[in-house]
Design a protein around this motif. Structure first.
Motif, PDB file in Angstrom:
ATOM      1  N   MET A   1     -20.106 -18.927  -5.447  1.00  0.00           N
ATOM      2  CA  MET A   1     -20.912 -17.777  -5.039  1.00  0.00           C
ATOM      3  C   MET A   1     -20.784 -16.635  -6.049  1.00  0.00           C
ATOM      4  N   GLU A   2     -19.590 -16.449  -6.604  1.00  0.00           N
ATOM      5  CA  GLU A   2     -19.410 -15.420  -7.635  1.00  0.00           C
ATOM      6  C   GLU A   2     -20.278 -15.729  -8.856  1.00  0.00           C
ATOM      7  N   ARG A   3     -20.407 -16.994  -9.209  1.00  0.00           N
ATOM      8  CA  ARG A   3     -21.260 -17.370 -10.342  1.00  0.00           C
ATOM      9  C   ARG A   3     -22.724 -17.021 -10.069  1.00  0.00           C
ATOM     10  N   LEU A   4     -23.138 -17.080  -8.807  1.00  0.00           N
ATOM     11  CA  LEU A   4     -24.505 -16.677  -8.454  1.00  0.00           C
ATOM     12  C   LEU A   4     -24.725 -15.195  -8.723  1.00  0.00           C
ATOM     13  N   VAL A   5     -23.706 -14.386  -8.430  1.00  0.00           N
ATOM     14  CA  VAL A   5     -23.796 -12.952  -8.712  1.00  0.00           C
ATOM     15  C   VAL A   5     -23.845 -12.734 -10.225  1.00  0.00           C
ATOM     16  N   GLU A   6     -22.944 -13.384 -10.936  1.00  0.00           N
ATOM     17  CA  GLU A   6     -22.864 -13.220 -12.389  1.00  0.00           C
ATOM     18  C   GLU A   6     -24.143 -13.654 -13.089  1.00  0.00           C
ATOM     19  N   SER A   7     -24.820 -14.656 -12.545  1.00  0.00           N
ATOM     20  CA  SER A   7     -26.052 -15.141 -13.166  1.00  0.00           C
ATOM     21  C   SER A   7     -27.275 -14.324 -12.735  1.00  0.00           C
ATOM     22  N   GLY A   8     -27.076 -13.389 -11.824  1.00  0.00           N
ATOM     23  CA  GLY A   8     -28.174 -12.530 -11.393  1.00  0.00           C
ATOM     24  C   GLY A   8     -29.050 -13.136 -10.304  1.00  0.00           C
ATOM     25  N   LEU A   9     -28.670 -14.269  -9.760  1.00  0.00           N
ATOM     26  CA  LEU A   9     -29.482 -14.902  -8.713  1.00  0.00           C
ATOM     27  C   LEU A   9     -29.336 -14.210  -7.364  1.00  0.00           C
ATOM     28  N   VAL A  10     -28.199 -13.572  -7.133  1.00  0.00           N
ATOM     29  CA  VAL A  10     -27.993 -12.769  -5.926  1.00  0.00           C
ATOM     30  C   VAL A  10     -27.282 -11.479  -6.324  1.00  0.00           C
ATOM     31  N   ARG A  11     -27.456 -10.445  -5.528  1.00  0.00           N
ATOM     32  CA  ARG A  11     -26.800  -9.171  -5.832  1.00  0.00           C
ATOM     33  C   ARG A  11     -25.439  -9.044  -5.172  1.00  0.00           C
ATOM     34  N   ASN A  12     -25.328  -9.561  -3.961  1.00  0.00           N
ATOM     35  CA  ASN A  12     -24.098  -9.404  -3.193  1.00  0.00           C
ATOM     36  C   ASN A  12     -23.771 -10.690  -2.456  1.00  0.00           C
ATOM     37  N   ILE A  13     -22.495 -10.872  -2.159  1.00  0.00           N
ATOM     38  CA  ILE A  13     -22.052 -12.012  -1.374  1.00  0.00           C
ATOM     39  C   ILE A  13     -21.088 -11.519  -0.303  1.00  0.00           C
ATOM     40  N   GLY A  14     -21.047 -12.244   0.795  1.00  0.00           N
ATOM     41  CA  GLY A  14     -20.166 -11.856   1.882  1.00  0.00           C
ATOM     42  C   GLY A  14     -19.714 -13.074   2.658  1.00  0.00           C
ATOM     43  N   VAL A  15     -18.981 -12.811   3.707  1.00  0.00           N
ATOM     44  CA  VAL A  15     -18.439 -13.885   4.543  1.00  0.00           C
ATOM     45  C   VAL A  15     -18.777 -13.601   5.997  1.00  0.00           C
ATOM     46  N   SER A  16     -18.604 -14.614   6.811  1.00  0.00           N
ATOM     47  CA  SER A  16     -18.849 -14.483   8.241  1.00  0.00           C
ATOM     48  C   SER A  16     -17.716 -15.164   9.003  1.00  0.00           C
ATOM     49  N   ASN A  17     -17.261 -14.492  10.030  1.00  0.00           N
ATOM     50  CA  ASN A  17     -16.211 -15.028  10.902  1.00  0.00           C
ATOM     51  C   ASN A  17     -14.898 -15.304  10.171  1.00  0.00           C
ATOM     52  N   PHE A  18     -14.584 -14.514   9.166  1.00  0.00           N
ATOM     53  CA  PHE A  18     -13.306 -14.668   8.474  1.00  0.00           C
ATOM     54  C   PHE A  18     -12.252 -13.830   9.191  1.00  0.00           C
ATOM     55  N   PRO A  19     -11.260 -14.472   9.798  1.00  0.00           N
ATOM     56  CA  PRO A  19     -10.161 -13.702  10.384  1.00  0.00           C
ATOM     57  C   PRO A  19      -9.313 -13.102   9.266  1.00  0.00           C
ATOM     58  N   LEU A  20      -8.430 -12.209   9.632  1.00  0.00           N
ATOM     59  CA  LEU A  20      -7.631 -11.493   8.652  1.00  0.00           C
ATOM     60  C   LEU A  20      -6.901 -12.426   7.690  1.00  0.00           C
ATOM     61  N   ALA A  21      -6.257 -13.462   8.193  1.00  0.00           N
ATOM     62  CA  ALA A  21      -5.481 -14.362   7.327  1.00  0.00           C
ATOM     63  C   ALA A  21      -6.362 -15.053   6.293  1.00  0.00           C
ATOM     64  N   LEU A  22      -7.543 -15.503   6.695  1.00  0.00           N
ATOM     65  CA  LEU A  22      -8.428 -16.199   5.755  1.00  0.00           C
ATOM     66  C   LEU A  22      -9.017 -15.221   4.741  1.00  0.00           C
ATOM     67  N   LEU A  23      -9.353 -14.021   5.178  1.00  0.00           N
ATOM     68  CA  LEU A  23      -9.870 -13.017   4.249  1.00  0.00           C
ATOM     69  C   LEU A  23      -8.800 -12.629   3.235  1.00  0.00           C
ATOM     70  N   ARG A  24      -7.575 -12.458   3.708  1.00  0.00           N
ATOM     71  CA  ARG A  24      -6.461 -12.142   2.804  1.00  0.00           C
ATOM     72  C   ARG A  24      -6.303 -13.253   1.770  1.00  0.00           C
ATOM     73  N   GLU A  25      -6.351 -14.496   2.209  1.00  0.00           N
ATOM     74  CA  GLU A  25      -6.236 -15.639   1.292  1.00  0.00           C
ATOM     75  C   GLU A  25      -7.368 -15.636   0.271  1.00  0.00           C
ATOM     76  N   LEU A  26      -8.584 -15.391   0.715  1.00  0.00           N
ATOM     77  CA  LEU A  26      -9.728 -15.357  -0.200  1.00  0.00           C
ATOM     78  C   LEU A  26      -9.541 -14.274  -1.264  1.00  0.00           C
ATOM     79  N   LEU A  27      -9.098 -13.105  -0.845  1.00  0.00           N
ATOM     80  CA  LEU A  27      -8.969 -11.979  -1.776  1.00  0.00           C
ATOM     81  C   LEU A  27      -7.858 -12.170  -2.808  1.00  0.00           C
ATOM     82  N   THR A  28      -6.948 -13.112  -2.571  1.00  0.00           N
ATOM     83  CA  THR A  28      -5.887 -13.339  -3.563  1.00  0.00           C
ATOM     84  C   THR A  28      -6.444 -13.874  -4.864  1.00  0.00           C
ATOM     85  N   ARG A  29      -7.590 -14.556  -4.814  1.00  0.00           N
ATOM     86  CA  ARG A  29      -8.142 -15.152  -6.033  1.00  0.00           C
ATOM     87  C   ARG A  29      -9.568 -14.716  -6.349  1.00  0.00           C
TER      88      ARG A  29
END
Length: 162
Positions: A15-43
């Protein structure tokens, strides 16, 4: 039918590559509890613009909202008026829009219970997703998010609603 071989990190990097290539402006998540969001943000190189989760006075998600806010991740509340259809199927389940405290505050403010709950969410800094085919309710929902009502909610109102 989830593919166990594709991790959340792999998906997010794509999804980050989609932003970098200009195909989308923003990306987000749905139904991410705190632990999963924390894990995602580590990388993650790009933080999610928002996390869409169920939030309403019976499910305030305070820890998750605070965590998102501290990291610049918006919170979008779906089902901000509660899960009325679910409550209808369960004997004894409380219904948010029939809650006596919410109805009492709404009456004092001269608004509907739905408008009060939406204004509560907006006052907390959340965006809300409502749905209605009824044009009158759509107009009421829009009015609820305007500063006139949101700014009239006191700290005491906010605490009572929660």
């Amino acid at each position: 039918n989830l593919d166990d071989l594709v991790s959340v990190h792999d998906t997010w990097m794509a999804m980050e590559r989609l932003v970098e290539s200009g195909l989308v402006r923003n990306i987000g998540v749905s139904n991410f509890p705190l632990a999963l969001l924390r894990e995602l943000l580590t990388r993650a190189q790009i933080a999610p613009l928002l996390n869409q989760v169920e939030v309403h006075p019976y499910n305030v998600q305070e820890g998750l909202v605070r965590y998102c806010r501290a990291r610049g991740v918006g919170v979008q509340a779906y089902s901000p008026l509660g899960s009325g259809g679910y409550a209808d199927t369960m004997d004894g389940e409380p219904e948010l829009l029939k809650d006596p405290v919410i109805r009492g505050i709404a009456e004092k403010k001269g608004v509907t219970a739905a408008q009060l709950v939406l204004a509560w969410a907006v006052r907390r800094g959340l965006t809300v997703v409502t749905k209605s085919e009824n044009s009158g309710r759509q107009a009421e929902n829009f009015e609820a998010c305007q500063p006139d009502l949101v700014d009239r909610l006191t700290e005491e109102d906010m605490e009572l609603i929660e």
